[in-house]
Write a protein that holds these residues in place. Structure first.
Motif, PDB file in Angstrom:
ATOM      1  N   ALA A  93       2.104 -22.266 -51.935  1.00 21.08           N
ATOM      2  CA  ALA A  93       1.429 -23.412 -51.325  1.00 21.08           C
ATOM      3  C   ALA A  93       2.113 -23.778 -50.016  1.00 21.08           C
ATOM      4  N   PHE A  94       3.446 -23.774 -50.030  1.00 18.72           N
ATOM      5  CA  PHE A  94       4.165 -24.161 -48.820  1.00 18.72           C
ATOM      6  C   PHE A  94       3.956 -23.126 -47.717  1.00 18.72           C
ATOM      7  N   ALA A  95       4.059 -21.852 -48.096  1.00 13.80           N
ATOM      8  CA  ALA A  95       3.924 -20.791 -47.093  1.00 13.80           C
ATOM      9  C   ALA A  95       2.571 -20.854 -46.404  1.00 13.80           C
ATOM     10  N   SER A  96       1.522 -21.137 -47.174  1.00 12.57           N
ATOM     11  CA  SER A  96       0.191 -21.096 -46.578  1.00 12.57           C
ATOM     12  C   SER A  96      -0.165 -22.394 -45.864  1.00 12.57           C
ATOM     13  N   SER A  97       0.696 -23.394 -45.947  1.00 16.21           N
ATOM     14  CA  SER A  97       0.297 -24.700 -45.409  1.00 16.21           C
ATOM     15  C   SER A  97       1.283 -25.318 -44.429  1.00 16.21           C
ATOM     16  N   LYS A  98       2.300 -24.542 -44.042  1.00 15.74           N
ATOM     17  CA  LYS A  98       3.336 -25.101 -43.155  1.00 15.74           C
ATOM     18  C   LYS A  98       2.755 -25.770 -41.908  1.00 15.74           C
ATOM     19  N   THR A  99       1.851 -25.034 -41.252  1.00 19.84           N
ATOM     20  CA  THR A  99       1.270 -25.556 -40.006  1.00 19.84           C
ATOM     21  C   THR A  99       0.605 -26.902 -40.244  1.00 19.84           C
ATOM     22  N   PHE A 100      -0.106 -26.992 -41.373  1.00 18.58           N
ATOM     23  CA  PHE A 100      -0.900 -28.191 -41.621  1.00 18.58           C
ATOM     24  C   PHE A 100       0.003 -29.357 -42.023  1.00 18.58           C
ATOM     25  N   ILE A 101       1.118 -29.031 -42.688  1.00 12.77           N
ATOM     26  CA  ILE A 101       2.074 -30.089 -43.017  1.00 12.77           C
ATOM     27  C   ILE A 101       2.683 -30.613 -41.720  1.00 12.77           C
ATOM     28  N   ALA A 102       3.097 -29.674 -40.845  1.00 12.07           N
ATOM     29  CA  ALA A 102       3.713 -30.073 -39.577  1.00 12.07           C
ATOM     30  C   ALA A 102       2.741 -30.929 -38.767  1.00 12.07           C
ATOM     31  N   ARG A 103       1.472 -30.503 -38.740  1.00  8.00           N
ATOM     32  CA  ARG A 103       0.493 -31.241 -37.963  1.00  8.00           C
ATOM     33  C   ARG A 103       0.276 -32.639 -38.546  1.00  8.00           C
ATOM     34  N   ALA A 104       0.238 -32.717 -39.879  1.00  4.25           N
ATOM     35  CA  ALA A 104       0.047 -34.012 -40.523  1.00  4.25           C
ATOM     36  C   ALA A 104       1.212 -34.945 -40.186  1.00  4.25           C
ATOM     37  N   LEU A 105       2.443 -34.385 -40.209  1.00  6.18           N
ATOM     38  CA  LEU A 105       3.614 -35.209 -39.883  1.00  6.18           C
ATOM     39  C   LEU A 105       3.534 -35.695 -38.440  1.00  6.18           C
ATOM     40  N   LEU A 106       3.117 -34.796 -37.555  1.00  7.84           N
ATOM     41  CA  LEU A 106       3.034 -35.155 -36.137  1.00  7.84           C
ATOM     42  C   LEU A 106       1.987 -36.257 -35.910  1.00  7.84           C
ATOM     43  N   TYR A 107       0.789 -36.048 -36.421  1.00 10.79           N
ATOM     44  CA  TYR A 107      -0.277 -37.041 -36.233  1.00 10.79           C
ATOM     45  C   TYR A 107       0.127 -38.381 -36.832  1.00 10.79           C
ATOM     46  N   SER A 108       0.715 -38.295 -38.015  1.00 15.25           N
ATOM     47  CA  SER A 108       1.071 -39.508 -38.724  1.00 15.25           C
ATOM     48  C   SER A 108       2.168 -40.256 -37.972  1.00 15.25           C
ATOM     49  N   ALA A 109       3.142 -39.508 -37.438  1.00 13.75           N
ATOM     50  CA  ALA A 109       4.223 -40.140 -36.680  1.00 13.75           C
ATOM     51  C   ALA A 109       3.658 -40.803 -35.430  1.00 13.75           C
ATOM     52  N   LEU A 110       2.797 -40.091 -34.723  1.00 17.70           N
ATOM     53  CA  LEU A 110       2.178 -40.655 -33.522  1.00 17.70           C
ATOM     54  C   LEU A 110       1.429 -41.938 -33.856  1.00 17.70           C
ATOM     55  N   ASN A 149      -9.764 -39.117 -42.054  1.00 20.88           N
ATOM     56  CA  ASN A 149      -9.868 -39.199 -40.596  1.00 20.88           C
ATOM     57  C   ASN A 149     -10.082 -37.841 -39.961  1.00 20.88           C
ATOM     58  N   SER A 150      -9.288 -36.862 -40.420  1.00 24.73           N
ATOM     59  CA  SER A 150      -9.432 -35.544 -39.813  1.00 24.73           C
ATOM     60  C   SER A 150     -10.749 -34.885 -40.221  1.00 24.73           C
ATOM     61  N   SER A 151     -11.198 -35.143 -41.458  1.00 26.73           N
ATOM     62  CA  SER A 151     -12.485 -34.572 -41.890  1.00 26.73           C
ATOM     63  C   SER A 151     -13.622 -35.142 -41.068  1.00 26.73           C
ATOM     64  N   GLY A 184     -11.542 -33.727 -32.022  1.00 20.61           N
ATOM     65  CA  GLY A 184     -10.274 -33.349 -31.408  1.00 20.61           C
ATOM     66  C   GLY A 184      -9.163 -34.243 -31.904  1.00 20.61           C
ATOM     67  N   PRO A 185      -7.912 -33.899 -31.545  1.00 23.32           N
ATOM     68  CA  PRO A 185      -6.761 -34.649 -32.069  1.00 23.32           C
ATOM     69  C   PRO A 185      -6.736 -36.125 -31.646  1.00 23.32           C
ATOM     70  N   VAL A 186      -7.218 -36.421 -30.441  1.00 24.60           N
ATOM     71  CA  VAL A 186      -7.168 -37.821 -29.986  1.00 24.60           C
ATOM     72  C   VAL A 186      -7.957 -38.720 -30.945  1.00 24.60           C
ATOM     73  N   ALA A 187      -9.143 -38.260 -31.329  1.00 22.47           N
ATOM     74  CA  ALA A 187      -9.974 -39.054 -32.231  1.00 22.47           C
ATOM     75  C   ALA A 187      -9.285 -39.223 -33.582  1.00 22.47           C
ATOM     76  N   VAL A 188      -8.636 -38.170 -34.050  1.00 26.85           N
ATOM     77  CA  VAL A 188      -8.001 -38.253 -35.366  1.00 26.85           C
ATOM     78  C   VAL A 188      -6.842 -39.247 -35.341  1.00 26.85           C
ATOM     79  N   VAL A 189      -5.971 -39.123 -34.340  1.00 28.34           N
ATOM     80  CA  VAL A 189      -4.825 -40.041 -34.260  1.00 28.34           C
ATOM     81  C   VAL A 189      -5.322 -41.478 -34.056  1.00 28.34           C
ATOM     82  N   ALA A 190      -6.322 -41.636 -33.220  1.00 32.51           N
ATOM     83  CA  ALA A 190      -6.874 -42.973 -33.003  1.00 32.51           C
ATOM     84  C   ALA A 190      -7.457 -43.525 -34.296  1.00 32.51           C
ATOM     85  N   GLY A 191      -8.129 -42.676 -35.051  1.00 30.28           N
ATOM     86  CA  GLY A 191      -8.719 -43.105 -36.316  1.00 30.28           C
ATOM     87  C   GLY A 191      -7.655 -43.544 -37.304  1.00 30.28           C
ATOM     88  N   ILE A 192      -6.582 -42.758 -37.403  1.00 30.38           N
ATOM     89  CA  ILE A 192      -5.505 -43.125 -38.332  1.00 30.38           C
ATOM     90  C   ILE A 192      -4.884 -44.445 -37.876  1.00 30.38           C
TER      91      ILE A 192
END
Lengths: 431, 318
Positions: free
Chosen positions: B89-106, B256-258, B181-189
């Motif tokens: 699970a971790f191997a196949s999802s690293k990118t998405f975990i990193a992205r979630a952390l980034l968006y969430s931090a922003l 939000n991302s969906s 796009g990412p702007v809408a997602v971060v703004a939504g969160i």
């Protein structure tokens, strides 16, 4: 007909009917976000999961649970179905919501039907039943409605649904459509009978495309659809793409899947793709964010016909994808005899008519078309026109030419196939 | 506080016992302690039972599921201590975990930048309008989370209320868009989690004794120094709560991302959803949920360490 809708509910209005005829799937996405995970953690499944730790190894091609269908039926049927997927009316005496087709069944047989529109997605509902199925317990449902696909196949190959006695469904034998009989995912209808059905093709906004969209390749042509304006439905995408590449999904293997994946990659590279959707595409479609999209016929035609929107839904040149929602009896059901009686009862043309006039899907009973046309002549005004439209809509009553163009999706029968399929298609829609 | 009281009480009773050198006070002490614990259990029971049913049991079930193996089409999934699910699970999802952390931090930083001044102003200057204003922040949140997010889809639509208007005025190019796009997602969160940030901040800021700010000024602190040396440290507990309440659920968010994003903004929550609802791979979906949960716990503890909630609570109390 003692239970014609008009008898039951004099206050029935055509506009109410319109509100009720939208494709069930687009409505369920809101519910899905809110309830999917909660639903899978029901107390019953928790208890079953903790208690029933069945030994592995029973897997493989088990034959379905067998039942003596000649035994007398029980007095209640628990029927799990999708929201907005059966005829509804208000009881004039009690004011309660009733389903006239089921009321009619109860009057004839004395068997009560506990109808529950609890299914919002195949996988989450299946996940809810899984612990009981694995523990060989009663799931509390006597009829469930599952779309052909991996959950359906899991139910049949693991012996988690009851084998049906083919000699005990006279109405089905007499009235079922050719496409509902003997489907490749359930030869001989050993485990299932169609409830309703539909097609996946292309929908577009006439104002947003430079010319009518007729092929899947048009979706990757920015001159026709513009940029970032095409939607794809993740689940149905591989099969629809294969069909339009001239590949019959039924005989496809990893090489063909890769071919479809390459086509999807081309679409992504073309710059026309906006998004992969689970099912919420219709919101972006109606908001005008999409010019064209993979779409369920019911969704788009609903807006085109009832709301006069400038939308079109087409079967692309290479063909569309046919799917069927199927009634099944879970293994260890408390009342399989009663359930089977009801499953056959809805194949009576006048009962099937009651259901189809409400849900506006492809009925597995072709005789319904004439009954609705007849009904239209007995009504007047807008309601009659609506009924006539329904009776004449070629997409609800597919002829052989259309059926030849609309195969089922690939039936994945082993875990190896399933994993290979996911390894090819899931990353494409996630990145 | 209750601990301190019981300590005081214990000291007091011990002192009394020492004075008299007799047994009875000890019995009284035991009796008191027993009664107190009975009362405590009684008060805790409803919440405890609720937590058991609504949190602990599902949690156990998730962990249990995450250690299953087998196949959907070959008998279903069985419990086998399948720890490899976690690695897969971790191997196949690293990118998405990193992205979630980034968006969430922003989004967390943005919510704090937005909510802090808002909460500060309401707490210090709103006077009798305090509750009304705070209520206004909460009003939109009487509508369901998903519906609100879907509404943004309409507001931000390419030719919708906002951009359609600006495009008509010629202020934006025709192919301009924010959705998918990412702007809408971060703004939504950011939008969706704002009250979870504002509420604890407001509570912390409102609790600050305004006299302390006066005192700082009497000691020749400028307005800014008074804020930096008095108000800000005293608001740390609220800031900590705001960070945790925003960052943790935002990381797991998939709505939000969906709704506002696309395949270019996939977050780990959506991956879990896909594994669960599309692939019907329950064990890996559960494993990924557990990974996410542990990750969040570690991050929350790190916050606690850095922001030192106990110290700041003491500071607030002092």
């Amino acid at each position: 007909m003692t239970h014609d809708r008009k008898d039951v509910d004099p206050g029935f209005s055509a506009s109410l009917m319109r509100g009720m005829t939208q494709r069930r799937v687009s409505r369920r996405d809101l519910i899905k976000y809110g309830g999917a995970t909660v639903g899978t953690l029901s107390l019953a499944s928790i208890l079953a999961a903790c208690g029933g730790d069945t030994a592995p190894g029973s897997g493989g091609q088990t034959s379905g649970a067998t039942v003596d269908f000649s035994a007398p039926p029980g007095d209640t049927i628990n029927f799990a179905n999708w929201p907005l997927y059966i005829d509804s009316a208000k009881d004039p005496d009690t004011g309660e919501r009733i389903h006239p087709s089921l009321v009619s069944f109860t009057e004839e047989t004395g068997i009560a039907v506990n109808y529950n529109d609890e299914i919002q997605a195949n996988a989450s509902f299946f996940g809810e039943l899984l612990p009981q199925l694995q523990a060989e317990q009663d799931t509390g449902r006597d009829i469930i409605v599952i779309t052909n696909g991996r959950e359906f196949t899991a139910l049949t190959v693991n012996g988690w649904v009851t084998e049906l006695d083919p000699s005990m469904r006279p109405n089905f034998d007499a009235n079922a459509a050719s496409w509902a009989k003997d489907p490749d995912y359930d030869p001989g209808n050993k485990y299932s009978m169609a409830w309703q059905s539909g097609l996946t093709g292309i929908g577009y906004l006439t104002e947003k495309v430079s010319r009518p969209v007729t092929t899947m390749d048009d979706l990757m042509n920015p001159d026709i659809v513009g940029t970032s304006s095409v939607g794809m439905i993740t689940g149905d995408m591989p099969d629809l793409v294969m069909i339009n590449l001239g590949i019959d999904p039924a005989s496809s293997g990893p090489a063909e899947w890769q071919e479809a994946a390459d086509w999807i990659q081309m679409l992504k590279d073309s710059g026309t793709l906006r998004k992969f959707y689970d099912q919420g595409y219709i919101d972006d479609f109606t908001a005008g964010n999409l010019a064209a999209s993979m779409a369920w016929s019911g969704d788009v035609l609903y807006y085109k016909i009832w709301e006069n929107k400038p939308y079109e839904w087409v079967v692309p040149d290479g063909g569309a994808l046919l799917w069927i929602d199927n009634m099944m009896i879970p293994a260890n059901s408390a009342n399989p005899q009663g359930a089977y009686q009801l499953m056959d009862y809805v194949y009576l043309p006048e009962i099937a008519q009651m259901i189809t006039e409400w849900v506006a899907y492809m009925s597995p009973v072709p005789a319904v078309q004439d009954l609705i046309a007849q009904h239209a002549t007995e009504e007047s005004g807008e309601y009659a026109a609506d009924l006539a439209d329904m009776a004449e809509n070629p997409l609800l009553w597919p002829d052989d030419a259309l059926l030849a163009q609309t195969p089922f999706g690939r039936n994945l029968t082993t875990d190896e196939e399933r994993e290979e399929w996911d390894a090819i298609f899931v990353p494409i829609s996630e990145t | 506080m209750p601990q301190d009281q019981s300590k005081d009480l214990a000291l007091l009773t011990a002192a009394v016992a020492g004075q008299s050198g007799e047994e009875p006070p000890k019995r009284a002490d035991q009796f008191l302690a027993k009664r107190r614990s009975r009362v405590a259990y009684g008060i805790l029971a409803p919440g405890g039972i609720y937590l058991m049913l609504a949190f602990i049991v599902p949690l156990i079930l998730v962990v249990y599921t995450s250690l299953q193996s087998g196949g959907l089409l070959s008998g279903g999934y069985q419990f086998t201590w399948a720890f490899e699910n976690y690695a897969d699970a971790f191997a196949s999802s690293k990118t998405f975990i990193a992205r979630a952390l980034l968006y969430s931090a922003l989004a967390t930083v943005l919510t704090i930048l937005l909510a802090y001044p808002m909460a500060y102003w309401i707490a210090f200057y709103a006077g009798r309008w305090k509750s009304t204003l705070f209520f206004l922040i909460l009003v939109p949140f009487f509508v369901s989370f998903v519906i609100r997010t879907v509404q943004w889809n309409f507001i931000l639509a390419d030719d919708g209320l906002l951009f359609g208007f600006l495009k008509d005025l010629g202020l934006l190019p025709d192919n301009f868009r924010v959705l998918a796009g990412p702007v809408a997602v971060v703004a939504g969160i950011t939008y969706n989690f704002l009250p979870f940030t504002a509420l604890p901040l407001y509570v912390a800021l409102d609790r600050i004794d305004k006299g302390l700010v006066e005192a700082a000024k009497d000691l020749y602190a400028t307005k800014f120094e008074a804020f930096r040396k008095v108000v800000l440290p005293l608001s740390f507990p609220g800031l900590f709560a705001a960070l945790v309440l925003t960052f943790v659920p935002a990381t797991g968010d998939y709505v939000n991302s969906s709704v506002l994003g696309s395949n270019r903004t996939t977050m780990v929550g959506q991956v879990i959803q896909t594994k669960f609802l599309t692939e019907a791979d329950y064990p890996e979906a559960a494993a990924l949920s557990v990974i996410l949960m542990i990750g969040m716990l570690v991050i929350a503890l790190a916050y606690a360490k850095v922001l030192g909630t106990e110290d700041s609570t003491l500071a607030a109390a002092a």
